[in-house]
Each structure stands twice: as structure tokens, then as C-alpha cells.
Design an enzyme around this catalytic site. Structure first.
Site, PDB file in Angstrom:
ATOM      1  N   LYS A 150       0.830  -1.197   0.000  1.00 28.42           N
ATOM      2  CA  LYS A 150       0.000   0.000   0.000  1.00 28.42           C
ATOM      3  C   LYS A 150       0.875   1.262   0.000  1.00 28.42           C
ATOM      4  CE  LYS A 150      -3.887   1.788   2.807  1.00 28.42           C
ATOM      5  NZ  LYS A 150      -4.727   1.462   3.987  1.00 28.42           N
ATOM      6  N   SER A 225      -9.301   1.577   2.800  1.00 26.11           N
ATOM      7  CA  SER A 225      -8.396   2.407   2.045  1.00 26.11           C
ATOM      8  C   SER A 225      -7.322   1.632   1.282  1.00 26.11           C
ATOM      9  CB  SER A 225      -7.737   3.411   2.989  1.00 26.11           C
ATOM     10  OG  SER A 225      -6.983   2.758   3.991  1.00 26.11           O
ATOM     11  N   SER A 249     -10.016  -1.200   6.613  1.00 21.23           N
ATOM     12  CA  SER A 249      -9.330  -0.893   5.352  1.00 21.23           C
ATOM     13  C   SER A 249      -8.597  -2.055   4.708  1.00 21.23           C
ATOM     14  CB  SER A 249      -8.358   0.269   5.557  1.00 21.23           C
ATOM     15  OG  SER A 249      -9.052   1.455   5.813  1.00 21.23           O
TER      16      SER A 249
END
Length: 588
Positions: A150, A225, A249
Site C-alpha cells: 500500500k 483504504s 481498510s
């Protein structure tokens, strides 16, 4: 004051002399000019970051072409067909080379991002890491495995943007602990993936890199996210990825994209070296964890990460290796379950997913016991939301200074920006009509003082004990409950942050939780959705109905939960669910 701000944002070569002159002369248009200059500088920074991304994608194309010229006969389709466990075995046996695997996945990741816009950076050091891996005397458990990470997970020589202009230009000087451990175990981090602006949203859009879309349906969000990870893995461009989770997330993009994902207990894995717009927030536990196509991949990953290297690099992590005896146990389980948390009414497919999974588990001999999370309304508003934004959103809003808000986040940020007094007045006026929204507005005001923060922390601890007391009373091993889904239509996550209630409960409690896809949305689910009313009849209920519509064929997951430090039991439960679902699908 204006002059000082202008000087700060002016480029060193002074390309805006007219603006400086206007401010210095006290022109009536000075403020307008300053805003124009500031916006231009923001757009310039964004363009520079996009150029960095575009250069990275070009570099991916070049290394792929170079490798293909020297190795025309690579079995790309075969490599891409293997599971993580199968691929790891063939790499250790040396029946496949790390080069062929890495460049196959670089090529596939490039193809996926050209379709859904999920890759933000090519980790150019992956080719050096490839050579280092080949020199290792002992092959690690992830030897030769390409890994995606990420955006905000620190990687030396790269920027962790958090989707915000505030972080642009801050090149990481060192790898995060998790990246160092991955490398020690032979893995090769090769790309970074997209996120929503600020990451406090479960869509996947920012004004720097744009919108990531769901590879399963381009009208849907991949979740967030860690949405770039979800999209890349679901599209076949990565076997193993890493996300983070403070409200769901990891679990939400896994649910939306039909993947398996694990949110461990806080501090089971290290978060050192991760960028964040809310540093210092301790009321809710943020964690890092793996996302993959199956549970076996998560298990292999956790076995690899829970090693001496991790415990040495971050001494705050308990030196607790993976406990195989817990994961491999065949003991029947006492499983608490619920279909509805009472805060957000589940979509028809969410409810059916839990019900069908419960039936499969009962047929296998496990004991299923109804469970009701205590006082969920109180938890979501008074404990979770008020804790996450205990400063009244101040730190988060600071990171938006000198930035432009992404349209998908405007609903949230506009609400956060309201003065506390205005929030209180709106909450008072809305309470008789929309009590849930009123409670949320009050919670967004924060705790107000250090004394109140201490009291809040006491309340969270007391609730955790209340929850555990109910757990022990029923003698539970694990809990089965809904995972939010199916994938939302684009633009809706930013308008419905409250729907994270199914996942954020376990961030507040700091319990390990994972998701496993178990079914897909049926036409009957879609028909039943037409009669969806919600628990409150407020605008959020209306949005929930709209968000999950037109989803026939998309995956639906369930959530599996254990008590703190029992990741092995959580994974064992996830594996049991996955196995039962696969057996049901396999014709006899």
C-alpha cells in the site's frame, strides 16, 4: 501574514513576480492572487507526482521488454495460474526461477493498472532485491515471491503520499520494518498501490493518482483504504499484498474484491515506518496485515513474518512465532454469530452469507450460538467515532491545508470542517428527526480536553471487558458476522462512513478479524433489496440501499473474529469457512 504565506509557496526561481508585487502593494486583489498562486503550486506538485508515477510505469514496460528479449519462452500463464503456496514451493525447488516470476508479475501488474488504475509506483529496487535473494544461503518462506504494498508503507527511495499534497516530496530514507522482514524472508516488493485521499475513506480516489476501479465491475469501488491492493490482487497482478486497517481498510477491499484479508491484533506485526495523517491517535488501533486470494496464502505470510527478524527490528512486538498447533487443531468450535449489528441494516446478500455459512458450520459439527454485540450504537458513536476524531478532526484537517479535497471525500471533509459549535447546533436540531446522524455529529466534536480523553480511554477499556464477559459467558471460541458488501457503487463510500460499523467494532476492541468470500449476489438478493428500509429511515439508510444496488454476480464475504493474539485461531476458522464453501461449490 499574506506576504509570508506567498513567499513560502513561491518557487525558488520566482516565476510569479506579479503575485508578489500585488501582495506587497496591499492590492485589494491580493488574497485572490494568493489563492490562485497556491492552487497553481498544488497542481504543479500533483503533476510532478503523476509524472513520477508515469515514469515508473514506463520503467516497468522497459524491464519487461528487456527480460522478454533474453527469455522468450517464459511460462507466464502457468506462473499466473499458481497459488501462492504452489508458487513458493516451485521457487524453493528451483523448478521456476525468481526472474521469471518477478517479470511475469511486473507485466501482469502493468496490464491490470492500465485497466483499473491501481499502481502508483514501481519499486525499482526490486531488481536489486532479486539479485540479493538469489545470494541468500537459506531460502526464506517467501523466497522469490513478488509482493505489492500500500502507498503509505515506507520503502527506501520512494514517497509515501497518503494521497495528500502534504506528503509529496518526502522521499523515504529507509524501508519500513515490514518491508525489511519481507526482504529477509526472500520476498520482492515490486509495486506500491493506490489509496483514497488521507486514507480515512473506503473508496479509492485521490487527486494525485485518480480513481481506482473494481476489476470485477468497473462501475463499483474496489473498497479502501487499501483499495489499490484489492484491485491489483483481484485483477491477478499480485499474489500477496499488504494493507492497513483502522476501520476496515483491509477487510473492506477484500470483501468488495472477493479476496481474503486479515486484520491482526495491533502490535502482532510492526507499523514502524508507515506514514499517516493522524499520527498520535491512540484511541483506535491501526494495524497492518496481508491480503491474498486464499487463506493458505495468509497463513504462509504470517508464518514468514512472525520471525526473529521482526522481533529484533521492533522490540515492541511480542516475540510470539506462529503457533501451528492452534492453526492445525481439528477441535470443534463454539461459534457466536449475528446477522445484523443493529446500527446499519445488512444488505440481503450480507445476511444470507452469514446464514448459509452458519448452516454449513453446523452441519460440520460446530456449535453455533446467537450473539449480540453489546450497545453497538453507543460503541460506534461514543467510543469509535469520538475516539478516532478525539481532537475534533484537527490533525486530519491540518494535513488538508494547502490541498484540494477529492470530490469523493468532500461530503466527509465538509462535515469535519464545521466549527464545533455548528456541529452541536446541527446535532440538537437533527436529534428528533435523524438521531443517528445527530449522534455522529456530536461524536465528531471530539472529547474536548485531555481529562476527557483519559475518561474516554477508561470507557473503551470497560466496554472491552463487557464484550469479553459476554464472550466468556457463552464460552465462545470465535465469532461469525457480516462483512460490509457487496462492492459499493462509485462515490458512495465517502457518503456513508457509518457503514463501517461491522468492521470498526473490532478495531476498537483490538481483536483479530479476517474476511472470506462465501457467495455472490443473486437476482433474489437484488429483488429483496428493493424492500430495504434500514433501521432508522434516515438518509444513510437510503444511501446504503443505493450503494449496493446493481451487484448481481459480485462476491459477498463473511467476517471471522477471535480474541486478541489469537490470529492462528482466526485463520483456522477462516480456513474452515473457506473449505466448507469450496466443498459446497464442488460437484459430487
Amino acid at each position: 501574514m499574506i506576504q509570508e504565506k506567498l513567499i513560502e509557496i513561491l518557487p525558488r526561481d520566482g516565476i510569479y513576480p506579479q503575485a508578489a508585487l500585488a501582495v506587497a502593494c496591499g492590492s485589494a486583489a491580493a488574497v485572490v492572487v494568493w489563492k490562485w498562486v497556491a492552487r497553481k503550486r498544488i497542481l504543479q506538485k500533483m503533476e510532478e507526482a503523476r509524472q513520477w508515477r508515469d515514469d515508473s510505469l514506463e520503467q516497468m514496460e522497459k524491464v519487461i521488454w528487456k527480460f522478454k528479449q533474453k527469455n522468450p519462452g517464459v511460462q507466464s500463464e502457468f506462473i499466473l495460474s499458481l497459488s501462492l503456496v504452489e508458487l513458493a514451493e516451485k521457487l524453493r525447488e528451483e523448478t521456476l526461477s525468481p526472474e521469471s516470476v518477478l517479470y511475469t508479475y511486473v507485466k501482469k501488474a502493468l496490464e491490470v493498472t492500465q485497466e483499473v488504475n491501481c499502481v502508483t509506483d514501481f519499486i525499482h529496487g526490486c531488481e536489486e532485491q532479486l539479485q540479493e535473494v538469489k545470494k541468500q544461503k537459506e531460502k526464506g518462506l517467501l523466497y522469490g515471491i513478488p509482493v505489492s504494498i500500500k502507498d503509505h508503507i515506507g520503502c527506501k527511495g520512494h514517497i509515501s503520499t497518503c494521497g495528500l499534497v502534504h506528503f509529496l516530496g518526502k522521499v523515504e530514507k529507509d524501508d519500513s520494518v515490514i518491508v525489511k522482514v519481507l526482504k529477509k524472508q526472500g520476498a520482492i516488493p515490486f509495486v506500491k498501490t493506490n489509496i483514497p485521499q488521507s486514507m480515512l475513506n473506503y473508496d479509492c480516489s485521490n487527486l494525485i493518482f485518480g480513481q481506482t476501479i473494481n476489476p470485477l465491475n468497473h462501475k463499483k469501488s474496489p473498497g479502501g483504504s487499501s483499495g489499490g491492493e484489492g484491485a491489483l490482487i483481484a485483477g491477478g497482478g499480485s499474489l500477496l499484498g499488504f494493507g492497513t486497517d483502522v476501520a476496515g481498510s483491509i477487510r473492506l477491499p477484500s470483501s468488495f474484491c472477493g479476496l481474503c484479508g486479515l486484520k491482526p491484533t495491533g502490535n502482532r506485526l510492526s507499523t514502524l515506518g508507515l506514514a499517516t495523517p493522524i499520527g498520535g491517535m491512540k484511541s483506535v488501533t491501526a494495524t497492518i496485515g496481508p491480503m491474498a486470494r486464499d487463506v493458505d496464502s495468509l497463513v504462509l505470510c504470517m508464518k514468514a513474518l512472525l520471525c526473529d527478524e521482526l522481533f529484533s527490528l521492533d522490540p515492541s512486538i511480542p516475540p510470539m512465532p506462529f503457533r501451528e498447533e492452534i492453526y492445525s487443531s481439528s477441535k470443534t468450535l463454539r461459534i457466536g454469530y449475528y446477522e445484523d449489528d443493529g446500527y446499519i441494516q445488512p444488505s440481503p446478500s450480507m445476511r444470507r452469507a452469514v446464514r448459509e455459512t452458519k448452516n454449513l458450520l453446523q452441519l460440520r459439527g460446530h456449535t453455533l450460538i446467537p450473539f449480540v454485540p453489546p450497545r453497538l450504537n453507543y460503541v460506534v458513536d461514543e467510543l469509535y467515532t469520538k475516539g478516532l476524531f478525539s481532537d475534533g478532526c484537527a490533525h486530519l484537517l491540518d494535513k488538508f491545508k494547502g490541498d484540494i479535497v477529492d470530490p469523493n471525500l468532500k461530503s466527509q471533509i465538509n462535515c469535519y470542517r464545521l466549527p464545533i459549535l455548528v456541529k452541536r447546533i446541527f446535532a440538537f436540531l437533527l436529534k428528533p428527526i435523524y438521531p443517528r446522524i445527530a449522534r455522529d455529529l456530536n461524536a465528531l466534536c471530539g472529547v474536548g480536553s485531555a481529562k476527557n480523553l483519559w475518561n474516554h480511554n477508561v470507557e473503551v477499556a470497560m466496554y472491552r471487558q463487557e464484550f469479553l464477559a459476554e464472550w466468556r459467558k457463552l464460552k465462545l471460541d470465535v465469532i461469525l458476522c457480516p462483512a460490509l458488501g457487496p462492492a459499493f457503487n462509485e462515490g458512495y463510500p465517502g457518503k456513508l462512513f457509518a457503514a463501517t460499523s461491522y468492521t470498526n467494532l473490532y478495531n476498537l476492541l483490538n481483536f483479530p478479524a479476517g474476511v472470506v468470500p462465501v457467495t455472490t449476489v443473486s437476482h433474489a438478493d437484488e429483488e429483496e433489496l428493493k424492500h430495504y428500509r434500514g433501521h432508522y429511515g434516515d438518509p444513510w439508510d437510503k444511501r446504503m440501499k443505493e450503494a449496493v444496488s446493481d451487484a448481481v454476480g459480485l462476491p459477498v464475504a463473511v467476517q471471522c473474529v477471535a480474541v486478541p493474539w489469537q490470529e492462528e485461531l482466526c485463520l483456522r476458522f477462516m480456513k474452515e469457512v473457506e473449505t466448507l464453501v469450496q466443498e459446497r461449490r464442488t460437484p459430487k
